[in-house]
Design an enzyme around this catalytic site. Structure first.
Site, short mmCIF file in Angstrom:
data_model
loop_
_atom_site.label_atom_id
_atom_site.label_comp_id
_atom_site.label_asym_id
_atom_site.label_seq_id
_atom_site.Cartn_x
_atom_site.Cartn_y
_atom_site.Cartn_z
CG PHE A 154 -5.66 -27.19 -32.77
CD1 PHE A 154 -4.47 -26.77 -33.33
CD2 PHE A 154 -5.94 -26.85 -31.46
CE1 PHE A 154 -3.56 -26.03 -32.57
CE2 PHE A 154 -5.04 -26.11 -30.71
CZ PHE A 154 -3.85 -25.69 -31.27
N GLY A 157 -8.26 -22.12 -39.18
CA GLY A 157 -9.17 -22.79 -38.27
C GLY A 157 -8.56 -23.02 -36.91
CG HIS A 217 4.85 -26.11 -25.11
ND1 HIS A 217 6.20 -25.91 -25.31
CD2 HIS A 217 4.23 -25.25 -25.97
CE1 HIS A 217 6.38 -24.98 -26.24
NE2 HIS A 217 5.20 -24.57 -26.65
CG ASP A 259 -1.83 -21.35 -36.34
OD1 ASP A 259 -2.63 -20.81 -35.57
OD2 ASP A 259 -0.69 -21.70 -35.99
#
Length: 339
Positions: free
Chosen positions: A229, A227, A247, A197
């Site tokens: 994604f 990091g 979501h 994260d």
């Protein structure tokens, strides 16, 4: 369930119970009564409750099955001890506080939102809402503690409903401060786990690991990797978890995340996706549909049906298994990268 006038009134006044629960958490009611019965007069004094309304408030918590009342005073029910007492292994108070402070006010004018779809992220003129959540240490902690509540409830079913015996490592992509990582790794001592994260969450990950490891070897089996994604290399591992992440994003971004996961996984690797998914007929999942409105309100994204999620997995190249219910609110999708 048959809809009656009375049931409609209960729905319309559902915020009464929500606010009573939020207030009880904020006031520290459950922490105060967790060790045994406390007389009403003592609760009034300790929590600063006004005598004119204290009895109705705590007796409402009795009627809500969160407190019990005897001649000796008020005490927590088993559910309140398990989920609402700070320090309990399955405490969800942080998530309730996040709802009270951030989500409840955002729903205050749903009618206007349904007409203009002006979500909070758009109103703030940002394309990526995540950095704003971590703009200050206080905001970072508040959001992380809120996410802890969801991860706490999902750690056990995810540990039990997926076959972890055949893998050695996993990474939780967008795993916040690592509550799910620590839960799954603690349940399976052979696993190495990574929380992936943004960098502001790293100190809170270290804090959490220090608080839960004790004399175990958990600290040597879990780590944090900072990091995005979308832009950074993903952890090298056998299983990726993407939970309550898709979501947050529009469909093109969801496809991008899933495709990057597929490309980074080794042959035979697995992608686990969980969210409050909507039933394919869009008729039964009231929670999922309302959560979809919640995500639209917050970021302009949405929940999605199980069939949609499975379609994105297949499109990326995964072999898809049947959906698994993690609990009554959450569905797990499993995609296997072919050997």
């Amino acid at each position: 369930m048959t809809v009656t006038a009375a049931s409609l009134i209960k729905t319309a006044t559902g915020f009464y119970e929500a606010q009573a629960l939020f207030a009880a958490v904020e006031l520290g009611v459950f922490a105060r009564v967790s060790s045994g019965p406390v007389p009403l007069s003592t609760l009034q004094d300790d929590l600063g409750l006004h005598a004119n309304v204290a009895a109705d408030f705590v007796d409402a918590l009795v009627a809500m099955r969160l407190l019990t009342r005897t001649d000796a005073g008020y005490a927590a029910t088993p559910a309140a001890r398990a989920y609402l007492t700070p320090g309990a292994p399955e405490y969800i108070g942080g998530f309730l506080t996040l709802n009270q402070r951030r989500l409840y006010p955002a729903w205050g004018d749903l009618t206007s939102f349904l007409k203009n779809a002006e979500n909070l992220a758009h109103g703030a003129k940002v394309d990526d809402p995540m950095p704003a959540l971590y703009a200050t240490p206080q905001r970072t902690r508040s959001f992380a503690e809120g996410m802890d509540g969801y991860a706490t409830l999902l750690g056990r079913p995810l540990s039990e409903k997926f076959d972890w015996a055949s893998v050695k490592s996993f990474a939780d992509l967008g795993g916040c401060r690592g509550m799910l990582t620590t839960r799954v790794a603690a349940a399976h001592p052979h696993l190495q786990g990574v929380t992936f994260d943004l960098a502001p969450l790293n100190p809170l990950f270290d804090e959490l690991v220090a608080s839960v490891t004790g004399t175990t070897d958990l600290a040597s089996r879990v780590r944090f990797q900072a990091g995005s994604f979308f832009t950074d290399p993903l952890p090298e591992t056998e299983v990726y978890i993407i939970g309550h992440v898709l979501h947050d994003w529009v469909e093109s971004k969801r496809r991008e995340i899933i495709q990057r996961a597929y490309d980074h996984l080794p042959a035979g690797g697995t992608l686990l996706i969980y969210d409050s998914m909507i039933d394919d007929q869009r008729e039964e999942s009231a929670f999922g549909l309302l959560m979809s409105l919640n995500m639209a309100l917050l970021s302009g994204a949405s929940e999605y049906t199980m069939a949609q999620g499975q379609g994105w997995l297949r499109e990326a190249g995964f072999q898809v298994e049947s959906p698994v219910a993690l609990n009554e609110l959450t569905t797990l999708l499993i995609g296997r990268k072919p050997l």
